[in-house]
Scaffold this active site. Structure first.
Site, PDB file in Angstrom:
ATOM      1  N   LYS A  24       0.868  -1.102  -0.018  1.00  9.96           N
ATOM      2  CA  LYS A  24      -0.020   0.044   0.074  1.00  9.96           C
ATOM      3  C   LYS A  24       1.086   1.343   0.065  1.00  9.96           C
ATOM      4  CE  LYS A  24      -4.412   1.147   0.032  1.00  9.96           C
ATOM      5  NZ  LYS A  24      -5.477   0.148  -0.516  1.00  9.96           N
ATOM      6  N   ASP A  73      -7.045   4.404  -4.352  1.00 12.19           N
ATOM      7  CA  ASP A  73      -7.757   3.937  -3.029  1.00 12.19           C
ATOM      8  C   ASP A  73      -8.416   5.390  -2.540  1.00 12.19           C
ATOM      9  OD1 ASP A  73      -7.809   1.975  -0.824  1.00 12.19           O
ATOM     10  OD2 ASP A  73      -7.534   3.733   0.232  1.00 12.19           O
TER      11      ASP A  73
END
Ligand code: NDP
Ligand code: 2IT
Length: 447
Positions: free
Chosen positions: A128, A168
């Protein structure tokens, strides 16, 4: 040492080594607590210190992101990429731009991503990234300059076979475009180094819709098992971003009625059913607040504060905004009003207390790492299409997505049952996701 003792000691070490990273602690605790029966049956995982290794990212990259705003002033943000695990494939996971971003958030998301990606059945490791940059109120040019600066550093650490970021919170098609452009320019390579790309330059059909559609497909599978469907069900969806919008779209296609949506300021309640075209116009095109909906549709009411959405009576609740948005109070309100299913479109939107309360009240609970895996799954399919230099039809990508979500449901149900916890999809998802990664780590030796 017993499995329980091993888990306790690994968790203590995580607390000590990662001070102040509360979201990371929370995500690790939930996974570790599920694994006792797996460790009991597989002492080789203990001997090989799989847990000690899996909670430690393979690599953490933190960097300065300087850029110049429209007023000519220098701004400085912080960038992150946490490459958590490459046991089953190249690092894969989204990028979040939000002022709340710090290392603990990116680590929790990267850790969850390991197990989520494993559940998809595709070859993808966990990662991430993100920044504390706030895209709200910034001009297009400011967002572009920021993305270019961010990618100027990130491009040294990623690659189509190394690490493939995507969107995201705060990162959608526009930001992916700017980052892709900068990567291509610096590296002189036109490769699938990001997913969620535009359709003209390597993107996959269905990626935009994938997380929301996938969420509804997995809930539909759960309902089918109970002999039910979305037809006639009342649904609340928190958030009004990418995941929330396409979850709402699919619920409506399947005959359900979405009556509430939200943003970080408050929620709207429309007893006649949310008009999604209006929400798309406000959020995707105008980038305004959800409150605007009520000036267009008089049937709707706006309430300040986003947590109140859980007091709206519904059969199914889909938290699709952010971490820890559904707490104990919210869970109690949902259960009291007869909600039967909660499925997480967001990552870790339910607090541990909230999840306990829902399960005690026999609300079926599908955790994010299973329920929102559709987004990264179609990202994996985008990578496959890029490797083939070929683009699939909408129907093909959508059918593959549905198939993956049905399989995830079957696998997490089976794992929960196998370890004596039928219907506990948290345990099922953690175990089913973990075993594949652990076995791959065993095969690779001590790395
Ligand atoms: P978007 O940026 O498109 O939308 C985010 C939505 O959540 C907005 O409505 C936003 O409101 C709200 N929100 C964000 N932060 C907060 C906060 N601190 N408190 C209350 N509301 C908040 O993001 P996505 O829809 O892509 O992501 C939503 C969730 O889904 C995240 O948890 C993400 O990690 C997860 N997810 C996303 C995937 C994807 O493919 N995009 C895949 C899997 C999971 P506002 O406009 O006011 O900020
Ligand atoms: O949380 C997630 O799974 C995402 N934001 C999507 C990641 C991806 O690589 O598509």
């Amino acid at each position: 040492m017993s499995s329980k003792k091993v888990i306790e000691s690994v968790y203590e070490q995580v607390l000590k080594r990662n001070p102040g990273e509360n979201e990371f602690h929370q995500a690790v605790k939930e996974v570790l607590e599920s694994l006792t029966p797996v460790l009991d049956e597989n002492p080789q995982y203990i001997d090989s210190r799989i847990l000690e290794r899996i909670v430690e990212p393979e690599r953490v990259i933190m960097f300065r992101v300087p850029w110049i705003d429209d007023a000519g002033k220098v701004q400085v943000n912080r960038g992150f990429r946490v490459q958590f695990s490459s046991a089953i494939g190249p690092y894969k996971g989204g990028i979040r731009f939000h002022p709340s971003v710090y290392l603990g958030i990116i680590k929790f998301l990267g850790f969850e991503q390991i197990f989520k990606n494993s559940l998809t059945g595709l070859m993808m490791g966990g990662a991430k990234g993100g920044s504390d940059f706030d895209p709200k109120g910034k001009s297009n040019n400011e967002v572009m300059r920021f993305c270019q600066s961010f990618m100027t550093e990130l491009c040294k650490h990623i690659g189509a076979d190394t690490d493939v970021p995507a969107g995201d919170i705060g990162v959608g098609g526009r930001e992916v475009g700017y980052m892709f452009g900068q990567y291509k320019r610096i590296r002189n390579e036109f490769v699938g180094v990001l997913t969620g790309k535009g359709l003209q330059w390597g993107g996959s059909l269905v990626r935009t819709e994938a997380t929301g559609y996938g969420l509804v497909y997995i809930v539909d599978e759960l309902l089918k098992e109970k002999g039910e469907s979305f037809e006639g069900k009342t649904v609340t969806v928190s958030g009004s971003g990418n995941v929330a919008i396409y979850a709402t779209e699919k619920v409506q296609q399947l005959g359900g009625k979405v009556v509430a949506m939200s943003d970080s300021n408050g929620y709207i309640f429309d007893p006649q059913g949310i008009k999604l075209d209006t929400v798309k116009q406000i959020k995707e095109i105008e980038r305004k607040r959800i409150k605007e909906y009520c000036s267009i549709h008089k049937s709707a009411k706006y309430t300040e504060g986003c947590n109140g959405i859980w007091t709206v009576k519904c059969d199914i609740a889909l938290p699709c905004a952010t971490q820890n948005e559904l707490d104990g109070e919210g869970a109690k309100a949902l259960a009291k009003n007869g909600c039967k299913v909660v499925a997480e479109g967001a990552n870790m939107p339910t607090t541990p207390e909230g999840a306990d309360i829902l399960m005690e009240n026999k609300v079926a609970f599908l955790p994010g790492k299973a329920a929102n895996a559709g987004g990264v799954a179609v990202s994996g399919l985008e990578m496959a299409q890029n490797s083939q230099r070929y683009a699939w039809t909408f129907e093909r990508a959508d059918a593959e997505l549905k198939n993956i979500m049905v399989n995830i449901y079957k696998n997490i149900s089976a794992a929960a049952e196998q370890y004596g916890q039928k219907g506990n999809y948290i345990v099922g998802a953690n175990i089913a996701g973990f075993v594949k990664v652990a076995d791959s780590m065993m095969a690779h030796g001590v790395v």
